[in-house]
Design a protein around this motif. Sequence first.
Motif, PDB file in Angstrom:
ATOM      1  N   LEU A 197       1.931 -39.093   4.760  1.00 10.58           N
ATOM      2  CA  LEU A 197       3.443 -38.942   4.854  1.00 10.58           C
ATOM      3  C   LEU A 197       3.799 -38.419   3.617  1.00 10.58           C
ATOM      4  O   LEU A 197       4.293 -37.114   3.650  1.00 10.58           O
ATOM      5  CB  LEU A 197       3.990 -39.968   5.149  1.00 10.58           C
ATOM      6  N   TYR A 198       3.756 -38.749   2.448  1.00  9.65           N
ATOM      7  CA  TYR A 198       4.247 -38.604   1.152  1.00  9.65           C
ATOM      8  C   TYR A 198       3.492 -37.130   0.674  1.00  9.65           C
ATOM      9  O   TYR A 198       4.091 -36.336  -0.187  1.00  9.65           O
ATOM     10  CB  TYR A 198       3.720 -39.616   0.020  1.00  9.65           C
ATOM     11  N   ARG A 199       2.213 -36.937   1.123  1.00 14.62           N
ATOM     12  CA  ARG A 199       1.419 -35.629   0.872  1.00 14.62           C
ATOM     13  C   ARG A 199       2.255 -34.305   1.523  1.00 14.62           C
ATOM     14  O   ARG A 199       2.498 -33.430   0.972  1.00 14.62           O
ATOM     15  CB  ARG A 199      -0.020 -35.783   1.051  1.00 14.62           C
ATOM     16  N   ILE A 200       2.715 -34.808   2.857  1.00 15.09           N
ATOM     17  CA  ILE A 200       3.146 -33.918   3.472  1.00 15.09           C
ATOM     18  C   ILE A 200       4.693 -33.330   2.955  1.00 15.09           C
ATOM     19  O   ILE A 200       5.138 -32.281   2.664  1.00 15.09           O
ATOM     20  CB  ILE A 200       3.554 -34.267   4.885  1.00 15.09           C
ATOM     21  N   ALA A 201       5.293 -34.452   2.493  1.00 21.22           N
ATOM     22  CA  ALA A 201       6.649 -34.657   1.790  1.00 21.22           C
ATOM     23  C   ALA A 201       6.684 -33.573   0.631  1.00 21.22           C
ATOM     24  O   ALA A 201       7.416 -32.720   0.268  1.00 21.22           O
ATOM     25  CB  ALA A 201       7.027 -35.930   1.553  1.00 21.22           C
ATOM     26  N   VAL A 202       5.691 -33.944  -0.330  1.00 23.26           N
ATOM     27  CA  VAL A 202       5.398 -32.949  -1.485  1.00 23.26           C
ATOM     28  C   VAL A 202       5.085 -31.588  -1.027  1.00 23.26           C
ATOM     29  O   VAL A 202       5.742 -30.814  -1.642  1.00 23.26           O
ATOM     30  CB  VAL A 202       4.007 -33.724  -2.251  1.00 23.26           C
ATOM     31  N   ASN A 203       4.143 -31.363  -0.340  1.00 22.88           N
ATOM     32  CA  ASN A 203       3.896 -29.999   0.240  1.00 22.88           C
ATOM     33  C   ASN A 203       5.164 -29.189   0.626  1.00 22.88           C
ATOM     34  O   ASN A 203       5.353 -28.263   0.013  1.00 22.88           O
ATOM     35  CB  ASN A 203       2.635 -29.863   1.030  1.00 22.88           C
ATOM     36  N   LYS A 204       5.975 -29.931   1.388  1.00 21.84           N
ATOM     37  CA  LYS A 204       7.021 -29.241   2.067  1.00 21.84           C
ATOM     38  C   LYS A 204       7.991 -28.787   1.123  1.00 21.84           C
ATOM     39  O   LYS A 204       8.657 -27.953   1.095  1.00 21.84           O
ATOM     40  CB  LYS A 204       7.709 -30.102   3.286  1.00 21.84           C
ATOM     41  N   SER A 205       8.290 -29.837   0.136  1.00 26.26           N
ATOM     42  CA  SER A 205       9.247 -29.693  -0.807  1.00 26.26           C
ATOM     43  C   SER A 205       8.949 -28.534  -1.940  1.00 26.26           C
ATOM     44  O   SER A 205       9.619 -27.954  -2.107  1.00 26.26           O
ATOM     45  CB  SER A 205       9.445 -31.075  -1.717  1.00 26.26           C
ATOM     46  N   ILE A 206       7.487 -28.569  -2.203  1.00 27.45           N
ATOM     47  CA  ILE A 206       7.116 -27.340  -3.188  1.00 27.45           C
ATOM     48  C   ILE A 206       7.248 -26.094  -2.359  1.00 27.45           C
ATOM     49  O   ILE A 206       7.833 -24.987  -3.097  1.00 27.45           O
ATOM     50  CB  ILE A 206       5.585 -27.579  -3.646  1.00 27.45           C
TER      51      ILE A 206
END
Length: 196
Positions: free
Chosen positions: A77-86
């Motif tokens: 989940l955090y990986r998806i959040a980082v990628n979406k944010s970037i």
Amino acid sequence: YRLSIMSDKELVEQIVNNNSQRAFEALVNRYQQKVINICLGFTSSIDEAKDISQEVFIEVYLSLPKFRQESAFSTWLYRIAVNKSINATRQSKKNILVRLFTKDNANANELFIPADEASIPDTKLTKREDYAALKNAIKSLPKNQHVAFTLNKYQELSYKEIAEVMEISLSAVESLIFRAKTNLQKKLAEHFNKKI
């Protein structure tokens, strides 16, 4: 039994096998604030962070059938959040929001500097140039340093968790955070030396 006491794994199984909307809502409730906090490390406002977090959970819902549970749900989940944010910051090219972390304010999870510099109270930062210097210093970090620093400072993830989210070694995380702090100190020292 009650969804709130089910493990992430059990909730994921309920969603995938039974298409359970309630199980998905339980997962969202469990992780929503954490995801918003991660997004805040990359965005210029709380509203933008909330918008990105909604996109994160839509992607999670659509991708859950493919989630193999090789890593913890939270890591994925955090990986998806980082990628979406970037991706969102690349698209918007807005200024990065900078939140203040001080020992006196350790519990102030919601504390952030407003995007509108004119509204910054004197008690938080004495001068607008100091705010701009801090904002620019974080913004100028190389991408991996920025991600590691943000996950550590904004989400308070352990180095081990950051290593899992970023899919790198523990020593690489230590190195990235050390270099990020060193770079920030240098940039801020240059700024304050100019003022003296």
